[in-house]
Write an enzyme that holds these catalytic residues in place. Structure first.
Site, PDB file in Angstrom:
ATOM      1  CG  ASP A  91     -16.194  -5.097   0.182  1.00 11.62           C
ATOM      2  OD1 ASP A  91     -16.992  -5.936  -0.260  1.00 11.62           O
ATOM      3  OD2 ASP A  91     -16.534  -4.131   0.897  1.00 11.62           O
ATOM      4  CD  GLU A 115       7.038  -5.276  -2.257  1.00 10.50           C
ATOM      5  OE1 GLU A 115       6.857  -5.950  -1.212  1.00 10.50           O
ATOM      6  OE2 GLU A 115       6.899  -4.038  -2.312  1.00 10.50           O
TER       7      GLU A 115
END
Ligand code: GLC
Ligand code: CA
Length: 558
Positions: A212, A261
């Site tokens: 956002d 990751e």
């Protein structure tokens, strides 16, 4: 994941469906949409043929800004359900081959966030205050705001607090509503807390985040005044101390590393899509290879229904994205924007970045030619879904829902309404609950007739059920186009080339063997009837040729 999309770079071509949870479906008759409601209707998304869903904020929130005011980033709003429901949704979506993107709101929290409450209770200059942006006021007694920045929702961007000792004290910064204090992204607690939030949801299997106001989080240090006259929207376009600061890059790289990751998990690496109302050249910096994956392309959304401006937008978008090796996205609507069916039926059908303030105010109350808007919106989605890259569909677009422009004033909930001094009705008109079935409100959305926003009595024709049975419906068109996207190797990620055409026509090809034509002019374009894959509205055939008329689009095999 049991079915497609299984490729690692799925976001480069995915069609993503935006769910506004409060309005999607109410499973327990309290008049508020919820997570179970989404689970119960995932089959709609599968039949529609999208690849992923993005869920607008579902976190605990006082709902001062429809949930974009988060009081706990690691839980589910009790009105929407529980964490167990969220887990069930992710699991079920994955079983169905749908990716799940959720919303991260990192620019500000709710004033109900425990850290903001602590900040209010602590002393000026304390570590607790430093997580937000508190400053002393100007003027003799600090009675004037620290600078001249405006709030996006109207009026100033600063609010003065009452100190714990009962005296008027410091001010805090809020780009949006006063109940949405901005985080201080120079504070390590804040940085580490958001790392934790990302991992919390990635560990639960979420495939990505929509970020956002991704261009807002970092402010120019010293918080300098905007130049005189620049207060309109914080000078969104040029160099503004409020927006698009260089310091954003480090945060984006940090988040990218976290998403990467997860490369070795069954779901693969996770992705980001940035919300940032910026011109292309600025926007694509966010998409350099070690930063974010994708970003909404709002220049397309705000473009008027005009061949020339759409052609420019498309050409510039693709060139800008290519310059950083990123895939473009295409958006026609979302929970902040006037619905395309209504927008394209207005005399002024576009906005531009030099006049981005109060986009709704611009459209509200001006006459709409509904039939024209519908015809154009059908052509627009054919254009959108034929372009290289990924595309977003906001819930209800697939039904051709119009903006509800006559919501009674007392039902309006968007903070814009109040903050604009009741001059801008705000965004509620595109957030009205989804009509599913039956002939009376709430159209299968709930069993409670008291819905959080009232539903028009005229929507029986636009329910999923009714459109399912109508081969000329918006839903039928969307299903056809999305099915084609899945089988046609020319569609999705890749390149395109313009064909020679009149200025009033957009005509382009994609390889192998695909062509899209959209006619904005009064002169028909004729093509071989046999080549037509789909058309936005029925075509006239004569002697084996079809005429593509004004505001019509076709997909062709070549
Ligand atoms: C984004 C959201 C919008 C919200 C604002 C503040 O623009 O899409 O709905 O009001 O950010 O969080
Ligand atoms: Ca409910």
């Amino acid at each position: 994941m049991t079915t497609s999309p299984t490729t690692i770079d799925w976001w480069k071509s995915a069609v993503v469906y935006q769910v506004y949870p409060r309005s999607f479906a109410d499973s327990n008759a309290d008049g508020i949409g919820d997570v179970r409601g989404i689970i119960d209707h995932l089959d709609h998304l599968v039949t529609l043929g999208v690849d992923a869903l993005w869920i607008s904020p579902w976190y605990p929130s006082p709902m001062a800004d429809g949930g974009y005011d988060v009081s706990d980033y690691c839980d589910i709003n009790p009105d929407f359900g529980t964490l167990a429901d969220a887990d069930a949704l992710v699991a079920r979506a994955h079983e169905l081959g749908l990716r799940v993107i959720i919303d991260l709101v990192p620019n500000h929290s709710s004033q109900e966030h425990p850290w903001f409450k602590k900040a209010l209770a602590a002393a000026p200059s304390s570590p607790e205050r430093n997580r937000y942006i508190f400053r002393d006021g100007r003027g003799k007694n600090g009675e004037l705001p620290p600078n001249n920045w405006p709030s996006v929702f109207g009026s100033g961007a600063w609010e003065r607090i009452i100190e714990p000792d009962g005296t008027p004290g410091q001010w805090y910064l809020h780009f949006f509503d006063v109940s949405q204090p901005d985080w201080n992204w120079e504070n390590s607690d804040v940085i580490e807390e958001f790392d934790r939030v990302l991992r919390f949801w990635f560990d639960r299997g979420v495939d990505g985040f929509r970020i956002d106001v991704a261009n807002a989080m970092v402010k120019e240090s010293g918080l300098p005044d905007l130049p005189e006259g620049g207060e309109e929207f914080g000078e969104l376009v040029g160099d503004s101390p409020m927006w698009d600061q260089p310091g954003l890059a480090a945060i984006q790289r940090r988040w990218r590393a976290i998403a990467d990751e997860y490369a070795d998990t069954p779901e693969g690496p996770r992705m980001f899509v940035a919300e940032a109302y910026l011109p292309h050249d600025r926007l694509v910096r966010y998409l350099e290879s070690d930063r974010l994956h994708t970003s909404f392309n709002f220049e397309f959304l705000i473009s008027a229904w005009k061949a020339s401006s759409l052609r420019t937008t498309i050409t510039e978008s693709l060139a800008a994205h290519e310059s950083v090796g990123a895939s473009a996205t295409w958006v026609l609507g979302n929970h902040d924007n006037f619905r395309p069916v209504s927008r394209y039926g207005k005399e002024i059908s576009g906005l531009d970045f030099s006049d981005p303030s109060a986009p709704h105010a611009r459209f509200h109350g001006t006459p709409t030619d509904v039939a024209l808007g519908r015809r154009r919106a059908r052509a627009a989605v054919m254009l959108e879904l034929a372009l290289p890259g990924s595309a977003y569909i906001y819930q209800g677009e697939e039904l051709g829902l119009p903006e509800v422009e006559d919501l009674p004033e007392e039902t309006l909930q968007d903070p814009t309404w109040k903050r604009s001094g009741h001059t801008d009705r705000g965004r509620d008109g595109c957030r009205v609950p989804m009509p599913w079935s039956g002939s009376d409100a709430p159209y299968g959305w709930s069993t409670n007739t008291k819905t959080w926003l009232p539903m028009p009595s005229s929507w029986a024709e636009w329910t999923v059920e009714s459109e399912h049975n109508d081969s000329s419906s918006f839903l039928a068109l969307y299903r056809t186009l999305l099915a084609e996207r899945h089988i046609n190797p020319a569609l999705g990620a890749g390149t395109m080339s313009w064909n020679e055409s009149s200025d009033e026509v957009l005509d382009f090809s994609r390889e192998p063997g695909f062509r899209c034509i959209v006619n904005f002019g009064t002169k028909d374009v004729t093509v071989d009837a046999e080549l037509v894959i789909a058309s936005s509205t029925p075509l006239e055939t004569r002697g084996g040729r079809v005429s593509v008329g004004r505001d019509q689009a076709v997909w062709l095999r070549t």
